[in-house]
Enzyme design. Structure first.
Site, PDB file in Angstrom:
ATOM      1  N   ILE A  58       0.842  -1.201   0.000  1.00 30.83           N
ATOM      2  CA  ILE A  58       0.000   0.000   0.000  1.00 30.83           C
ATOM      3  C   ILE A  58       0.882   1.257   0.000  1.00 30.83           C
ATOM      4  CG2 ILE A  58      -1.935   1.189   1.109  1.00 30.83           C
ATOM      5  CD1 ILE A  58      -2.764  -1.448   2.377  1.00 30.83           C
TER       6      ILE A  58
ATOM      7  N   ASP B 175      14.937   0.896  10.595  1.00 29.12           N
ATOM      8  CA  ASP B 175      13.880   0.227  11.357  1.00 29.12           C
ATOM      9  C   ASP B 175      13.121   1.263  12.187  1.00 29.12           C
ATOM     10  OD1 ASP B 175      12.442  -1.323  13.213  1.00 29.12           O
ATOM     11  OD2 ASP B 175      13.985  -2.882  13.230  1.00 29.12           O
TER      12      ASP B 175
ATOM     13  N   THR C 199       7.135  -5.039  15.797  1.00 26.32           N
ATOM     14  CA  THR C 199       7.014  -4.004  14.751  1.00 26.32           C
ATOM     15  C   THR C 199       5.781  -3.124  14.952  1.00 26.32           C
ATOM     16  OG1 THR C 199       8.105  -5.458  13.166  1.00 26.32           O
ATOM     17  CG2 THR C 199       6.799  -3.649  12.247  1.00 26.32           C
TER      18      THR C 199
ATOM     19  N   THR D 262      -6.510  -1.132  10.222  1.00 27.12           N
ATOM     20  CA  THR D 262      -7.321  -2.121   9.523  1.00 27.12           C
ATOM     21  C   THR D 262      -8.687  -2.277  10.183  1.00 27.12           C
ATOM     22  OG1 THR D 262      -7.475  -4.525   9.211  1.00 27.12           O
ATOM     23  CG2 THR D 262      -6.034  -3.804  10.945  1.00 27.12           C
ATOM     24  N   ASP D 263      -9.652  -2.759   9.409  1.00 31.77           N
ATOM     25  CA  ASP D 263     -10.962  -3.048  10.007  1.00 31.77           C
ATOM     26  C   ASP D 263     -10.899  -4.287  10.912  1.00 31.77           C
ATOM     27  OD1 ASP D 263     -10.617  -4.972   8.014  1.00 31.77           O
ATOM     28  OD2 ASP D 263     -12.565  -4.668   7.077  1.00 31.77           O
ATOM     29  N   GLU D 264      -9.790  -5.042  10.822  1.00 31.23           N
ATOM     30  CA  GLU D 264      -9.712  -6.287  11.602  1.00 31.23           C
ATOM     31  C   GLU D 264      -9.643  -6.025  13.106  1.00 31.23           C
ATOM     32  OE1 GLU D 264      -7.202  -9.314   9.853  1.00 31.23           O
ATOM     33  OE2 GLU D 264      -7.454  -8.437   7.864  1.00 31.23           O
TER      34      GLU D 264
ATOM     35  N   TYR E  44      -2.183 -10.525  14.660  1.00 32.59           N
ATOM     36  CA  TYR E  44      -2.032  -9.351  13.785  1.00 32.59           C
ATOM     37  C   TYR E  44      -2.986  -8.247  14.216  1.00 32.59           C
ATOM     38  CZ  TYR E  44      -3.093  -6.356   9.758  1.00 32.59           C
ATOM     39  OH  TYR E  44      -3.347  -5.267   8.946  1.00 32.59           O
TER      40      TYR E  44
ATOM     41  N   LYS F 260      -2.333  -4.473  15.843  1.00 36.25           N
ATOM     42  CA  LYS F 260      -2.784  -3.228  15.205  1.00 36.25           C
ATOM     43  C   LYS F 260      -3.705  -2.456  16.153  1.00 36.25           C
ATOM     44  CE  LYS F 260      -2.146  -1.913  11.549  1.00 36.25           C
ATOM     45  NZ  LYS F 260      -1.046  -1.066  10.985  1.00 36.25           N
TER      46      LYS F 260
ATOM     47  N   ARG G 276     -15.081 -11.046   2.843  1.00 33.80           N
ATOM     48  CA  ARG G 276     -14.220  -9.875   2.965  1.00 33.80           C
ATOM     49  C   ARG G 276     -14.790  -8.770   2.080  1.00 33.80           C
ATOM     50  NH1 ARG G 276     -13.076 -12.514   6.627  1.00 33.80           N
ATOM     51  NH2 ARG G 276     -11.060 -13.251   7.382  1.00 33.80           N
TER      52      ARG G 276
HETATM   53  P1  NAD Z   1       3.164  -4.958   3.435  1.00 32.45           P
HETATM   54  O1  NAD Z   1       3.437  -6.129   4.305  1.00 32.45           O
HETATM   55  O2  NAD Z   1       3.035  -5.134   1.965  1.00 32.45           O
HETATM   56  O3  NAD Z   1       4.285  -3.834   3.668  1.00 32.45           O
HETATM   57  C1  NAD Z   1       4.777  -3.506   4.925  1.00 32.45           C
HETATM   58  C2  NAD Z   1       6.031  -2.665   4.724  1.00 32.45           C
HETATM   59  O4  NAD Z   1       6.524  -2.288   6.030  1.00 32.45           O
HETATM   60  C3  NAD Z   1       7.167  -3.413   4.023  1.00 32.45           C
HETATM   61  O5  NAD Z   1       7.756  -2.585   3.044  1.00 32.45           O
HETATM   62  C4  NAD Z   1       8.155  -3.689   5.151  1.00 32.45           C
HETATM   63  O6  NAD Z   1       9.509  -3.784   4.710  1.00 32.45           O
HETATM   64  C5  NAD Z   1       7.933  -2.480   6.062  1.00 32.45           C
HETATM   65  N1  NAD Z   1       8.344  -2.732   7.446  1.00 32.45           N
HETATM   66  C6  NAD Z   1       8.040  -3.806   8.225  1.00 32.45           C
HETATM   67  N2  NAD Z   1       8.645  -3.698   9.423  1.00 32.45           N
HETATM   68  C7  NAD Z   1       9.314  -2.510   9.418  1.00 32.45           C
HETATM   69  C8  NAD Z   1      10.130  -1.837  10.378  1.00 32.45           C
HETATM   70  N3  NAD Z   1      10.363  -2.371  11.573  1.00 32.45           N
HETATM   71  N4  NAD Z   1      10.684  -0.644  10.046  1.00 32.45           N
HETATM   72  C9  NAD Z   1      10.455  -0.099   8.815  1.00 32.45           C
HETATM   73  N5  NAD Z   1       9.703  -0.709   7.867  1.00 32.45           N
HETATM   74  C10 NAD Z   1       9.136  -1.894   8.163  1.00 32.45           C
HETATM   75  O7  NAD Z   1       1.847  -4.301   4.055  1.00 32.45           O
HETATM   76  P2  NAD Z   1       0.641  -3.555   3.340  1.00 32.45           P
HETATM   77  O8  NAD Z   1      -0.346  -4.548   2.884  1.00 32.45           O
HETATM   78  O9  NAD Z   1       1.198  -2.570   2.385  1.00 32.45           O
HETATM   79  O10 NAD Z   1       0.002  -2.806   4.587  1.00 32.45           O
HETATM   80  C11 NAD Z   1       0.445  -1.500   4.948  1.00 32.45           C
HETATM   81  C12 NAD Z   1      -0.364  -1.037   6.146  1.00 32.45           C
HETATM   82  O11 NAD Z   1      -1.754  -1.066   5.858  1.00 32.45           O
HETATM   83  C13 NAD Z   1      -0.184  -1.924   7.386  1.00 32.45           C
HETATM   84  O12 NAD Z   1      -0.115  -1.074   8.516  1.00 32.45           O
HETATM   85  C14 NAD Z   1      -1.454  -2.765   7.415  1.00 32.45           C
HETATM   86  O13 NAD Z   1      -1.781  -3.122   8.743  1.00 32.45           O
HETATM   87  C15 NAD Z   1      -2.467  -1.800   6.828  1.00 32.45           C
HETATM   88  N6  NAD Z   1      -3.619  -2.383   6.144  1.00 32.45           N
HETATM   89  C16 NAD Z   1      -3.427  -3.318   5.162  1.00 32.45           C
HETATM   90  C17 NAD Z   1      -4.528  -3.818   4.479  1.00 32.45           C
HETATM   91  C18 NAD Z   1      -4.349  -4.799   3.364  1.00 32.45           C
HETATM   92  O14 NAD Z   1      -5.351  -5.297   2.824  1.00 32.45           O
HETATM   93  N7  NAD Z   1      -3.149  -5.123   2.929  1.00 32.45           N
HETATM   94  C19 NAD Z   1      -5.819  -3.397   4.815  1.00 32.45           C
HETATM   95  C20 NAD Z   1      -5.968  -2.430   5.831  1.00 32.45           C
HETATM   96  C21 NAD Z   1      -4.855  -1.934   6.482  1.00 32.45           C
HETATM   97  P1  TYD Z   2      -5.908 -12.565   3.297  1.00 34.42           P
HETATM   98  O1  TYD Z   2      -5.616 -12.070   1.925  1.00 34.42           O
HETATM   99  O2  TYD Z   2      -4.830 -13.265   4.048  1.00 34.42           O
HETATM  100  O3  TYD Z   2      -6.467 -11.307   4.128  1.00 34.42           O
HETATM  101  P2  TYD Z   2      -7.115 -11.249   5.626  1.00 34.42           P
HETATM  102  O4  TYD Z   2      -6.906 -12.535   6.301  1.00 34.42           O
HETATM  103  O5  TYD Z   2      -6.360 -10.127   6.252  1.00 34.42           O
HETATM  104  O6  TYD Z   2      -8.560 -10.928   5.383  1.00 34.42           O
HETATM  105  O7  TYD Z   2      -7.148 -13.555   3.229  1.00 34.42           O
HETATM  106  C1  TYD Z   2      -8.402 -13.149   2.687  1.00 34.42           C
HETATM  107  C2  TYD Z   2      -9.393 -14.277   2.912  1.00 34.42           C
HETATM  108  O8  TYD Z   2      -9.007 -15.399   2.132  1.00 34.42           O
HETATM  109  C3  TYD Z   2      -9.442 -14.771   4.345  1.00 34.42           C
HETATM  110  O9  TYD Z   2     -10.778 -15.117   4.677  1.00 34.42           O
HETATM  111  C4  TYD Z   2      -8.583 -16.028   4.326  1.00 34.42           C
HETATM  112  C5  TYD Z   2      -8.799 -16.563   2.943  1.00 34.42           C
HETATM  113  N1  TYD Z   2      -7.653 -17.299   2.335  1.00 34.42           N
HETATM  114  C6  TYD Z   2      -7.846 -18.553   1.758  1.00 34.42           C
HETATM  115  O10 TYD Z   2      -8.980 -19.096   1.751  1.00 34.42           O
HETATM  116  N2  TYD Z   2      -6.785 -19.167   1.170  1.00 34.42           N
HETATM  117  C7  TYD Z   2      -5.527 -18.608   1.162  1.00 34.42           C
HETATM  118  O11 TYD Z   2      -4.556 -19.241   0.646  1.00 34.42           O
HETATM  119  C8  TYD Z   2      -5.342 -17.324   1.756  1.00 34.42           C
HETATM  120  C9  TYD Z   2      -3.987 -16.663   1.771  1.00 34.42           C
HETATM  121  C10 TYD Z   2      -6.445 -16.694   2.324  1.00 34.42           C
END
Ligand code: NAD
Ligand code: TYD
Length: 362
Positions: free
Chosen positions: A16, A68, A109, A143-145, A168, A172, A232
């Site tokens: 993101i 970090d 983290t 996150t909404d989680e 996780y 958060k 989701r």
């Molecule tokens: P990601 O795992 O793709 O990226 C995380 C980034 O953080 C990576 O570049 C990693 O190197 C960096 N990082 C980790 N530990 C670190 C540290 N100690 N110091 C500096 N950098 C560090 O995650 P994402 O999917 O891009 O999510 C970004 C944010 O959005 C997170 O806070 C996550 O909780 C939140 N979020 C994600 C989703 C989703 O669907 N992916 C939805 C809602 C909220």
């Molecule tokens: P994920 O992308 O890990 O996001 P989150 O758990 O944060 O919602 O998973 C999305 C949904 O898909 C979740 O209900 C778990 C399910 N899932 C599978 O069924 N198979 C898979 O291999 C993965 C990674 C997730």
């Protein structure tokens, strides 16, 4: 409208965060400031995600700092070096499955890292008389989680009580509480956003959508957890980031905003949709792909349903989703199809070893 000039983006090399940097530098004509991408580059962080940005803006409006968020001395130096007035905090461990296997790094983290960053900000943004600057902003990405799990009806609003279930989401939730506690106690201007599941380019292929796209392409099995009926609410990553930017500019300090797709899908229905799109694009026999779906053991503590009520951001800040799901999935599949080298590169390292250790080959 706030003045956001020198922005520290933590986790800017992740999914993101890198999309956010692309949005600001390439598609936001009224942003003239500088971006410092501060990332430790875990398995999920990848500088290749920003190669084009570095080429176009590097050393002028884009800077990368490898470090970090837990390292206060390093972070403090960044505030002085770049005169940081805004933080947008994406850096985190972000994958629920990993948090089930290794919770400790999530606490380190997401909780201690956020705490260290807040302490840095608290010092860096103090006026000479000890009061807090009011021309600064800490935006926390969440996150909404954190709200836990819904049954078949209802929605998460900003007033829903926190009830995280996975390591996780618990980490958060703790970080969200710390952010608001620093606002109330030390008067740091903060905003916070809780978003539903994102999808789009550059997402690490451990998450559902890219994992399934790549497994279909590579004719691997398609693992569905449990009965596949968990739900989701999916949002295109650029729509999430546009909402974040809006909150950063116009959101009320001390407030949180829910962001969601209003786009609920059962996992199995989404997989059928992906199979249809990928098969059509590259000429696969859909029925033989359907035959590769495997129902596997459910995730421990698997949340049933997430669904966001985003009335607040829509009515207060005039945000709305702009990318229709079918279109967003098609764009995402096209992106993965045209970035096979990116996939090879990120798979060659830690990710592959971790998957083998925890799941055998997949
Ligand atoms: P990601 O795992 O793709 O990226 C995380 C980034 O953080 C990576 O570049 C990693 O190197 C960096 N990082 C980790 N530990 C670190 C540290 N100690 N110091 C500096 N950098 C560090 O995650 P994402 O999917 O891009 O999510 C970004 C944010 O959005 C997170 O806070 C996550 O909780 C939140 N979020 C994600 C989703 C989703 O669907 N992916 C939805 C809602 C909220
Ligand atoms: P994920 O992308 O890990 O996001 P989150 O758990 O944060 O919602 O998973 C999305 C949904 O898909 C979740 O209900 C778990 C399910 N899932 C599978 O069924 N198979 C898979 O291999 C993965 C990674 C997730």
């Amino acid at each position: 409208m706030r003045k956001l000039n020198n922005i520290l983006v933590t986790g800017g090399a992740g999914f993101i965060g890198c999309n956010f940097i692309h949005l600001l530098l390439q598609k936001t004509p009224d942003f003239f400031g500088r971006i410092v991408n501060f990332d430790v580059l875990t398995y999920a962080g990848n500088l290749a995600n920003l190669a084009d940005i570095d080429l176009e803006f590097g050393g002028r409006r884009y800077f990368f700092e490898h470090g970090d968020i837990c390292d206060r001395r390093f972070t403090e130096a960044l505030f002085t070096k770049y005169d940081i007035d805004t933080v947008v905090h994406f850096a985190a461990e972000s994958h629920v499955d990993r948090s089930i296997f290794c919770p400790g790094i999530f606490v380190k983290t997401n909780v201690f890292g956020t705490l260290a960053l807040l302490d840095t900000v608290r010092n860096a943004w103090k006026n000479a008389d000890g009061s807090m600057r009011d021309d600064v902003l800490f935006h926390h990405i969440s996150t909404d989680e954190v709200f836990g799990s819904l049954n078949d009806t209802g929605y998460f609003t900003e007033k829903t009580a926190y009830c995280p279930h996975s390591p996780y989401s618990a980490s958060k939730a703790a970080s969200d509480h710390l952010v608001f506690s620093y606002h109330h106690t030390y008067e740091i201007p903060v905003t916070l956003s809780n978003c539903s599941n994102n999808y789009g380019p550059y997402q690490f292929p451990e998450k559902f959508i890219p994992l399934m796209i790549l497994n279909i392409l590579e004719k691997k099995s398609l693992p569905i957890y449990g009965n596949g009926k968990n739900i989701r609410d999916w949002l295109y990553v650029e729509d999430h980031n546009r909402a974040v930017w809006l909150v950063m500019n116009k959101g009320k300090s001390g407030s949180s905003y829910n962001i969601g797709g209003e786009n609920e899908w059962e996992n199995i229905a989404l997989l059928y949709k992906l199979i249809e799109i990928v098969s059509e694009k590259i000429g696969l026999d859909k029925d033989s792909v359907l035959g590769t779906i495997v129902y596997v053991k459910d995730r421990s503590g698997h949340d049933w349903r997430y669904a966001i009520d985003c009335t607040k951001i829509k009515s207060e800040l005039d945000w709305k989703q702009s990318v229709d799901f079918e279109k967003g999935l098609s764009l995402t599949v096209d992106w993965y199809l045209s970035h096979m080298e990116w996939i090879e590169n990120i798979r060659s390292g830690e990710y592959t070893r971790w998957l083998k250790r925890n799941y055998g080959s997949r």
